[in-house]
Design a protein around this motif. Sequence first.
Motif, PDB file in Angstrom:
ATOM      1  N   LEU A   9       3.846   4.153  -7.479  1.00  0.00           N
ATOM      2  CA  LEU A   9       3.812   3.352  -8.703  1.00  0.00           C
ATOM      3  C   LEU A   9       2.798   3.898  -9.693  1.00  0.00           C
ATOM      4  N   LEU A  10       1.642   4.320  -9.186  1.00  0.00           N
ATOM      5  CA  LEU A  10       0.644   4.938 -10.058  1.00  0.00           C
ATOM      6  C   LEU A  10       1.178   6.216 -10.677  1.00  0.00           C
ATOM      7  N   ALA A  11       1.929   6.997  -9.885  1.00  0.00           N
ATOM      8  CA  ALA A  11       2.508   8.243 -10.397  1.00  0.00           C
ATOM      9  C   ALA A  11       3.508   7.944 -11.518  1.00  0.00           C
ATOM     10  N   LEU A  12       4.311   6.902 -11.336  1.00  0.00           N
ATOM     11  CA  LEU A  12       5.267   6.522 -12.378  1.00  0.00           C
ATOM     12  C   LEU A  12       4.552   6.106 -13.660  1.00  0.00           C
ATOM     13  N   VAL A  32      10.312   3.510 -19.922  1.00  0.00           N
ATOM     14  CA  VAL A  32       9.625   4.797 -19.768  1.00  0.00           C
ATOM     15  C   VAL A  32       9.251   5.023 -18.308  1.00  0.00           C
ATOM     16  N   VAL A  33       8.732   3.984 -17.660  1.00  0.00           N
ATOM     17  CA  VAL A  33       8.370   4.081 -16.239  1.00  0.00           C
ATOM     18  C   VAL A  33       9.611   4.397 -15.402  1.00  0.00           C
ATOM     19  N   ALA A  34      10.706   3.690 -15.683  1.00  0.00           N
ATOM     20  CA  ALA A  34      11.937   3.886 -14.914  1.00  0.00           C
ATOM     21  C   ALA A  34      12.491   5.297 -15.091  1.00  0.00           C
ATOM     22  N   ARG A  76       0.826  -1.212   0.000  1.00  0.00           N
ATOM     23  CA  ARG A  76       0.000   0.000   0.000  1.00  0.00           C
ATOM     24  C   ARG A  76       0.857   1.258   0.000  1.00  0.00           C
ATOM     25  N   ARG A  77       2.022   1.170   0.624  1.00  0.00           N
ATOM     26  CA  ARG A  77       2.933   2.322   0.618  1.00  0.00           C
ATOM     27  C   ARG A  77       3.508   2.566  -0.771  1.00  0.00           C
ATOM     28  N   LEU A  78       3.686   1.504  -1.538  1.00  0.00           N
ATOM     29  CA  LEU A  78       4.264   1.628  -2.876  1.00  0.00           C
ATOM     30  C   LEU A  78       3.255   2.085  -3.920  1.00  0.00           C
ATOM     31  N   LEU A  79       1.995   1.734  -3.720  1.00  0.00           N
ATOM     32  CA  LEU A  79       0.985   1.932  -4.755  1.00  0.00           C
ATOM     33  C   LEU A  79       0.872   3.376  -5.259  1.00  0.00           C
ATOM     34  N   PRO A  80       0.786   4.406  -4.396  1.00  0.00           N
ATOM     35  CA  PRO A  80       0.652   5.782  -4.920  1.00  0.00           C
ATOM     36  C   PRO A  80       1.816   6.184  -5.826  1.00  0.00           C
ATOM     37  N   LEU A 128       4.415   9.587  -2.131  1.00  0.00           N
ATOM     38  CA  LEU A 128       4.801   9.031  -3.429  1.00  0.00           C
ATOM     39  C   LEU A 128       6.227   8.495  -3.451  1.00  0.00           C
ATOM     40  N   GLU A 129       7.040   8.933  -2.515  1.00  0.00           N
ATOM     41  CA  GLU A 129       8.468   8.609  -2.534  1.00  0.00           C
ATOM     42  C   GLU A 129       8.759   7.109  -2.565  1.00  0.00           C
ATOM     43  N   PRO A 130       8.130   6.275  -1.694  1.00  0.00           N
ATOM     44  CA  PRO A 130       8.467   4.844  -1.702  1.00  0.00           C
ATOM     45  C   PRO A 130       8.233   4.183  -3.058  1.00  0.00           C
ATOM     46  N   GLY A 131       7.109   4.478  -3.675  1.00  0.00           N
ATOM     47  CA  GLY A 131       6.820   3.868  -4.970  1.00  0.00           C
ATOM     48  C   GLY A 131       7.728   4.369  -6.071  1.00  0.00           C
ATOM     49  N   ILE A 132       8.040   5.673  -6.059  1.00  0.00           N
ATOM     50  CA  ILE A 132       8.907   6.241  -7.089  1.00  0.00           C
ATOM     51  C   ILE A 132      10.318   5.681  -6.981  1.00  0.00           C
TER      52      ILE A 132
END
Length: 327
Positions: free
Chosen positions: A10-13, A282-284, A4-8, A52-56
């Motif tokens: 990851l969505l932003a990426l 592209v995501v990376a 759940r911490r990663l999801l926001p 957003l930091e953890p997912g990014i």
Amino acid sequence: MNGRRLLPGLLALCLGALLARTLAGALGVNHLLLAIALGFVAANAVGIPDCLEPGIETHKLWLGTGIVLMGASISLETVLEVGGVVLLLVVGVTATTLLVVELLARNVFGLADRMGSLLAAGASICGVSAVVAVAGSIRAREEQIAYAAATVLLFDAVTIVVYPIVGDLLGLSGMVFGTWAGVSMFSTGPVVAVGFAHSEAAGQWATMTKLSRNALIGVVVLAYASYYARAAGDSRPSVLTLWDEFPKFVLGFLALAVVASAGVLSSAQLASIENAYNWLFVVAFAGLGTEIRLADLRTTGWTPAVVVLIALLASSALSLAALVLLF
């Protein structure tokens, strides 16, 4: 880490990647470089929320995964034809860059020994990753790590812009441009980005060449650890350091290249893999752009930057001249 911490992040990426793809088609620019630019603007003009930091931060995982998958598109026959020459060039440029930075830092500009070693590792091997790896083995101070990392990031930002321009002006072939970027630029992400921004062939050669340099990190870390341990009277580090620091995704890349070259994968499967690694890149790169922070770059002293600039100009010019003459 909690999903759940990663999801926001990851969505932003993913949103950044979709936006880069969409805008690139409308503006007629390369989508990989645009993804980096979007990440840069988001980090410096708006700021990245803590949620957003953890997912990014997972962008390095997606880059490594994309590189592994890219192994399926590599022709081992082509690599073996010119691989020996490229490998010699990689070793030669890496060793020369490392020695030039060390000599300039210690004997010309009077930087602390450990600071010079961090700059040498970052400029000669794999950017910030090498800085961090060597820092742990030589017990560098936190401020030295910060200065060295910021200096490397400064030149990552510069070369992302300058290399494609030079490649277009000189009309370099995909093989020459990709190898040149892979042998002289610093960090893996920018190398892959400018390579594929030039052409598919350039992207493949840039990645293969850069992976060859990255594979030397274990040797460099072991050498530095031994040198500083001997100077301090400590016991020498174990050879296991080589394996600990070796970038494991290189093995995945090679394994998939062997499988693809054996003809096991169908054309449809190869096309699917190519589409997958293109999206992963592209995501990376959307995440990579967020790491280029103007506030951090402003803190870089001029002396480390001058040392690295001289080494970069020398290695870049010499390697390009060698490649043009050889190929």
